[in-house]
Design a protein around this motif. Structure first.
Motif, PDB file in Angstrom:
ATOM      1  N   ILE A 145      22.083  -5.228  45.410  1.00 28.28           N
ATOM      2  CA  ILE A 145      20.618  -5.270  45.318  1.00 28.28           C
ATOM      3  C   ILE A 145      20.106  -4.611  44.044  1.00 28.28           C
ATOM      4  CG2 ILE A 145      18.464  -4.614  46.449  1.00 28.28           C
ATOM      5  CD1 ILE A 145      20.100  -6.801  47.873  1.00 28.28           C
ATOM      6  N   THR A 146      20.723  -3.510  43.614  1.00 29.31           N
ATOM      7  CA  THR A 146      20.231  -2.849  42.398  1.00 29.31           C
ATOM      8  C   THR A 146      20.506  -3.673  41.145  1.00 29.31           C
ATOM      9  OG1 THR A 146      22.303  -1.597  42.239  1.00 29.31           O
ATOM     10  CG2 THR A 146      20.434  -0.515  43.321  1.00 29.31           C
ATOM     11  N   GLY A 147      21.429  -4.621  41.223  1.00 28.73           N
ATOM     12  CA  GLY A 147      21.703  -5.466  40.068  1.00 28.73           C
ATOM     13  C   GLY A 147      20.778  -6.659  39.951  1.00 28.73           C
ATOM     14  N   LEU A 148      20.109  -7.031  41.046  1.00 27.90           N
ATOM     15  CA  LEU A 148      19.311  -8.255  41.047  1.00 27.90           C
ATOM     16  C   LEU A 148      18.102  -8.194  40.124  1.00 27.90           C
ATOM     17  CD1 LEU A 148      19.370  -9.187  44.854  1.00 27.90           C
ATOM     18  CD2 LEU A 148      20.715 -10.166  42.990  1.00 27.90           C
ATOM     19  N   THR A 149      17.570  -7.007  39.886  1.00 28.45           N
ATOM     20  CA  THR A 149      16.386  -6.892  39.027  1.00 28.45           C
ATOM     21  C   THR A 149      16.736  -6.760  37.551  1.00 28.45           C
ATOM     22  OG1 THR A 149      16.354  -4.526  39.563  1.00 28.45           O
ATOM     23  CG2 THR A 149      14.863  -5.958  40.808  1.00 28.45           C
ATOM     24  N   GLY A 150      18.030  -6.825  37.225  1.00 26.24           N
ATOM     25  CA  GLY A 150      18.441  -6.858  35.825  1.00 26.24           C
ATOM     26  C   GLY A 150      18.754  -5.496  35.235  1.00 26.24           C
ATOM     27  N   PHE A 151      18.954  -5.500  33.921  1.00 23.98           N
ATOM     28  CA  PHE A 151      19.266  -4.261  33.205  1.00 23.98           C
ATOM     29  C   PHE A 151      18.082  -3.302  33.261  1.00 23.98           C
ATOM     30  CE2 PHE A 151      22.146  -7.235  30.931  1.00 23.98           C
ATOM     31  CZ  PHE A 151      23.339  -6.575  31.183  1.00 23.98           C
ATOM     32  N   LYS A 152      18.387  -2.005  33.282  1.00 22.96           N
ATOM     33  CA  LYS A 152      17.360  -0.969  33.370  1.00 22.96           C
ATOM     34  C   LYS A 152      17.635   0.109  32.334  1.00 22.96           C
ATOM     35  CE  LYS A 152      19.084  -0.905  37.300  1.00 22.96           C
ATOM     36  NZ  LYS A 152      19.620  -0.627  38.649  1.00 22.96           N
ATOM     37  N   PRO A 153      16.614   0.845  31.917  1.00 23.69           N
ATOM     38  CA  PRO A 153      16.835   1.918  30.945  1.00 23.69           C
ATOM     39  C   PRO A 153      17.476   3.135  31.593  1.00 23.69           C
ATOM     40  CG  PRO A 153      14.558   1.920  31.641  1.00 23.69           C
ATOM     41  CD  PRO A 153      15.186   0.708  32.282  1.00 23.69           C
ATOM     42  N   ALA A 154      18.215   3.891  30.807  1.00 24.64           N
ATOM     43  CA  ALA A 154      18.828   5.127  31.297  1.00 24.64           C
ATOM     44  C   ALA A 154      18.088   6.316  30.689  1.00 24.64           C
ATOM     45  CB  ALA A 154      20.306   5.180  30.918  1.00 24.64           C
ATOM     46  N   HIS A 155      17.550   7.178  31.540  1.00 21.94           N
ATOM     47  CA  HIS A 155      16.821   8.358  31.085  1.00 21.94           C
ATOM     48  C   HIS A 155      17.307   9.597  31.821  1.00 21.94           C
ATOM     49  CE1 HIS A 155      13.773   5.166  30.150  1.00 21.94           C
ATOM     50  NE2 HIS A 155      13.632   5.900  29.069  1.00 21.94           N
ATOM     51  N   LEU A 175      18.259  18.764  35.519  1.00 27.11           N
ATOM     52  CA  LEU A 175      18.396  17.540  34.734  1.00 27.11           C
ATOM     53  C   LEU A 175      18.950  16.458  35.648  1.00 27.11           C
ATOM     54  CD1 LEU A 175      17.987  16.581  31.776  1.00 27.11           C
ATOM     55  CD2 LEU A 175      20.426  16.974  31.442  1.00 27.11           C
ATOM     56  N   ALA A 176      18.293  15.304  35.672  1.00 27.99           N
ATOM     57  CA  ALA A 176      18.717  14.226  36.568  1.00 27.99           C
ATOM     58  C   ALA A 176      18.551  12.882  35.881  1.00 27.99           C
ATOM     59  CB  ALA A 176      17.899  14.266  37.863  1.00 27.99           C
ATOM     60  N   ILE A 177      19.497  11.975  36.137  1.00 29.84           N
ATOM     61  CA  ILE A 177      19.434  10.651  35.538  1.00 29.84           C
ATOM     62  C   ILE A 177      18.567   9.734  36.392  1.00 29.84           C
ATOM     63  CG2 ILE A 177      21.537   9.807  36.697  1.00 29.84           C
ATOM     64  CD1 ILE A 177      22.108   8.311  33.995  1.00 29.84           C
ATOM     65  N   PHE A 178      17.758   8.897  35.723  1.00 28.56           N
ATOM     66  CA  PHE A 178      16.901   7.919  36.392  1.00 28.56           C
ATOM     67  C   PHE A 178      17.049   6.576  35.701  1.00 28.56           C
ATOM     68  CE2 PHE A 178      15.054  11.811  37.881  1.00 28.56           C
ATOM     69  CZ  PHE A 178      14.491  11.506  39.112  1.00 28.56           C
ATOM     70  N   SER A 179      17.047   5.513  36.506  1.00 23.15           N
ATOM     71  CA  SER A 179      17.142   4.160  35.944  1.00 23.15           C
ATOM     72  C   SER A 179      15.916   3.323  36.279  1.00 23.15           C
ATOM     73  CB  SER A 179      18.399   3.452  36.489  1.00 23.15           C
ATOM     74  OG  SER A 179      18.302   3.289  37.896  1.00 23.15           O
ATOM     75  N   ASN A 180      14.837   3.987  36.717  1.00 24.63           N
ATOM     76  CA  ASN A 180      13.652   3.220  37.129  1.00 24.63           C
ATOM     77  C   ASN A 180      12.370   3.698  36.446  1.00 24.63           C
ATOM     78  OD1 ASN A 180      12.958   5.614  38.598  1.00 24.63           O
ATOM     79  ND2 ASN A 180      14.182   4.900  40.326  1.00 24.63           N
ATOM     80  N   VAL A 181      12.497   4.276  35.258  1.00 20.68           N
ATOM     81  CA  VAL A 181      11.311   4.695  34.505  1.00 20.68           C
ATOM     82  C   VAL A 181      10.636   3.456  33.926  1.00 20.68           C
ATOM     83  CG1 VAL A 181      10.450   6.052  32.573  1.00 20.68           C
ATOM     84  CG2 VAL A 181      12.348   6.919  33.958  1.00 20.68           C
ATOM     85  N   THR A 182       9.315   3.352  34.104  1.00 22.37           N
ATOM     86  CA  THR A 182       8.572   2.157  33.700  1.00 22.37           C
ATOM     87  C   THR A 182       7.297   2.520  32.950  1.00 22.37           C
ATOM     88  OG1 THR A 182       9.379   0.991  35.672  1.00 22.37           O
ATOM     89  CG2 THR A 182       7.482   0.033  34.538  1.00 22.37           C
ATOM     90  N   GLU A 202      20.131   3.620  19.742  1.00 22.97           N
ATOM     91  CA  GLU A 202      21.284   3.615  20.646  1.00 22.97           C
ATOM     92  C   GLU A 202      20.907   3.987  22.079  1.00 22.97           C
ATOM     93  OE1 GLU A 202      25.286   4.534  18.449  1.00 22.97           O
ATOM     94  OE2 GLU A 202      23.926   6.229  18.128  1.00 22.97           O
ATOM     95  N   SER A 203      19.743   3.564  22.513  1.00 19.10           N
ATOM     96  CA  SER A 203      19.318   3.842  23.884  1.00 19.10           C
ATOM     97  C   SER A 203      20.151   3.006  24.861  1.00 19.10           C
ATOM     98  CB  SER A 203      17.831   3.536  24.051  1.00 19.10           C
ATOM     99  OG  SER A 203      17.053   4.418  23.261  1.00 19.10           O
ATOM    100  N   THR A 204      20.681   3.650  25.874  1.00 19.90           N
ATOM    101  CA  THR A 204      21.604   3.030  26.823  1.00 19.90           C
ATOM    102  C   THR A 204      20.856   2.306  27.934  1.00 19.90           C
ATOM    103  OG1 THR A 204      23.309   4.688  26.393  1.00 19.90           O
ATOM    104  CG2 THR A 204      23.414   3.567  28.508  1.00 19.90           C
ATOM    105  N   ILE A 205      21.475   1.239  28.427  1.00 15.35           N
ATOM    106  CA  ILE A 205      20.945   0.527  29.584  1.00 15.35           C
ATOM    107  C   ILE A 205      21.935   0.640  30.739  1.00 15.35           C
ATOM    108  CG2 ILE A 205      19.513  -1.090  28.299  1.00 15.35           C
ATOM    109  CD1 ILE A 205      21.788  -3.128  28.517  1.00 15.35           C
ATOM    110  N   ILE A 206      21.428   0.415  31.970  1.00 11.59           N
ATOM    111  CA  ILE A 206      22.240   0.511  33.173  1.00 11.59           C
ATOM    112  C   ILE A 206      22.249  -0.827  33.906  1.00 11.59           C
ATOM    113  CG2 ILE A 206      22.473   1.630  35.434  1.00 11.59           C
ATOM    114  CD1 ILE A 206      21.276   4.125  34.306  1.00 11.59           C
ATOM    115  N   ASN A 207      23.435  -1.229  34.342  1.00 12.88           N
ATOM    116  CA  ASN A 207      23.601  -2.412  35.187  1.00 12.88           C
ATOM    117  C   ASN A 207      23.976  -1.910  36.584  1.00 12.88           C
ATOM    118  OD1 ASN A 207      25.866  -5.310  35.043  1.00 12.88           O
ATOM    119  ND2 ASN A 207      24.344  -4.745  36.536  1.00 12.88           N
ATOM    120  N   GLY A 208      23.080  -2.116  37.543  1.00 18.10           N
ATOM    121  CA  GLY A 208      23.340  -1.626  38.886  1.00 18.10           C
ATOM    122  C   GLY A 208      23.223  -0.119  38.970  1.00 18.10           C
TER     123      GLY A 208
END
Length: 210
Positions: free
Chosen positions: A10-20, A33-40, A169-175
């Motif tokens: 399910i987390t992969g269905l919405t596509g690539f996401k930013p890593a923050h 410090l915590a990683i988030f993949s849903n910053v918009t 070099e900003s990273t993206i997350i898949n899933g």
């Protein structure tokens, strides 16, 4: 479905996401410090962004508690050199443990700012808490923040304000657990009815298109 199978799918269905990496500090002075993949992005004027917090009590509470107590946070882009340590911040560390210290992540203290920055992040944003909305359907929280300051190299920004995240070099997350880099392929002019869009440059080293 199995819990982890469903999460990966399910987390992969919405596509690539930013890593923050979101940095906060407790009233007691302990950095989190915590990683988030849903910053918009939420708006440019005022400059707002939002992110989703999982239901409190499932390892998501420290960031929220610090925000409510102090009102400040930092948003730090993850670059390739940070990926392994950034991913490790998703572990459920005790509230009295700083991920900066535990994972050997270098931080920056800036005068006048009440939350820590990640030293090796190429794009660093300071922000303040604005509001949060409880989502009844799953008990997650949508947290709204206002950008106050930005720290980055001017080389990443074009004359029109375009920010080249590939250059930074900003990273993206898949899933949930796969990391990579984005590659820009096209940039086009503002779209208007009955007007053909034109390609425009997204790199300072390229000749600006007419």
């Amino acid at each position: 479905m199995d819990r982890f199978y469903r999460g990966n799918l399910i987390t992969g269905l919405t596509g690539f996401k930013p890593a923050h990496l979101i940095g906060t500090r407790s009233k007691e002075g302990i950095d989190n410090l915590a990683i988030f993949s849903n910053v918009t992005h939420l708006g440019s004027n005022p400059a707002l962004f939002c992110f989703i917090l999982r239901p409190l009590g499932y390892g998501a509470g420290h960031t929220y508690e610090n925000l409510k107590a102090t009102g400040y946070l930092t948003l730090n882009h993850v670059n390739p050199s940070l990926i392994k340590k950034a991913h490790s911040t998703s572990a459920k560390f005790p509230v009295d443990i700083s991920e900066f210290q535990e994972l050997d992540i270098e931080k920056i203290e800036r005068t006048g700012f009440k939350a820590p920055f990640v030293a090796n992040s190429n794009i660093q944003v300071a922000a303040s808490y604005v509001n949060d909305i409880l989502i009844d359907e799953n008990q997650c929280r949508l947290v709204i923040c206002k950008i106050t300051d930005v720290f980055l190299k001017e080389d990443y920004i074009l004359e029109d304000g375009f920010l080249n995240l590939e250059e930074a070099e900003s990273t993206i997350i898949n899933g949930l657990d796969a990391y990579g880099k984005a590659s820009l392929t096209h940039r086009y002019s503002y779209a208007q009815i009955e007007t053909d869009v034109k390609p425009i440059t997204y790199n300072k080293n390229e000749t600006k298109s007419s």
